[in-house]
Design a protein around this motif. Sequence first.
Motif, PDB file in Angstrom:
ATOM      1  N   GLU A 223       0.834  -1.205   0.000  1.00 49.29           N
ATOM      2  CA  GLU A 223       0.000   0.000   0.000  1.00 49.29           C
ATOM      3  C   GLU A 223       0.871   1.258   0.000  1.00 49.29           C
ATOM      4  N   ALA A 224       1.984   1.216   0.741  1.00 53.80           N
ATOM      5  CA  ALA A 224       2.906   2.358   0.772  1.00 53.80           C
ATOM      6  C   ALA A 224       3.563   2.551  -0.602  1.00 53.80           C
ATOM      7  N   LEU A 225       3.974   1.464  -1.244  1.00 52.16           N
ATOM      8  CA  LEU A 225       4.543   1.568  -2.594  1.00 52.16           C
ATOM      9  C   LEU A 225       3.527   2.140  -3.575  1.00 52.16           C
ATOM     10  N   TYR A 226       2.298   1.696  -3.453  1.00 50.38           N
ATOM     11  CA  TYR A 226       1.235   2.183  -4.322  1.00 50.38           C
ATOM     12  C   TYR A 226       1.058   3.687  -4.137  1.00 50.38           C
ATOM     13  N   ALA A 227       1.005   4.143  -2.901  1.00 49.88           N
ATOM     14  CA  ALA A 227       0.850   5.569  -2.611  1.00 49.88           C
ATOM     15  C   ALA A 227       2.031   6.372  -3.166  1.00 49.88           C
TER      16      ALA A 227
END
Length: 120
Positions: free
Chosen positions: A11-15
């Motif tokens: 989720e952090a990579l996506y953001a």
Amino acid sequence: MPREYTRRHREALYAEALAVIDSCDGEQLTVDEVARQIATSRRQLQRVFVEVGGLSFREFVVTSRLRRAAQLLDEGVPAGEVARRTGYGHASHFARAFRRVHGVSPSAYSRGVRPRPDEN
């Protein structure tokens, strides 16, 4: 089911990837360029987009560009300028992609023409 840490990491990579894409208004982006900027691999980023965002990287970028194009057309920006600002090298490529997503040509869209829901 991925572990909690893995899910949060993805989720952090996506953001981070979304932030990079948003900051590159009108530039042609590749999955390799975005992956490099957020210090991950191409394959990991592709996986993240499908698992977290529900779309492939390419589908996401095209959808984002065409959503931005619709906003610009609504603001009265001419279609040729919209094509340039959203990263399309050729107005014809832009028009074809726009029609595929929005159901009408960019010029019709800018005149307020919208497809009926059953036509899309």
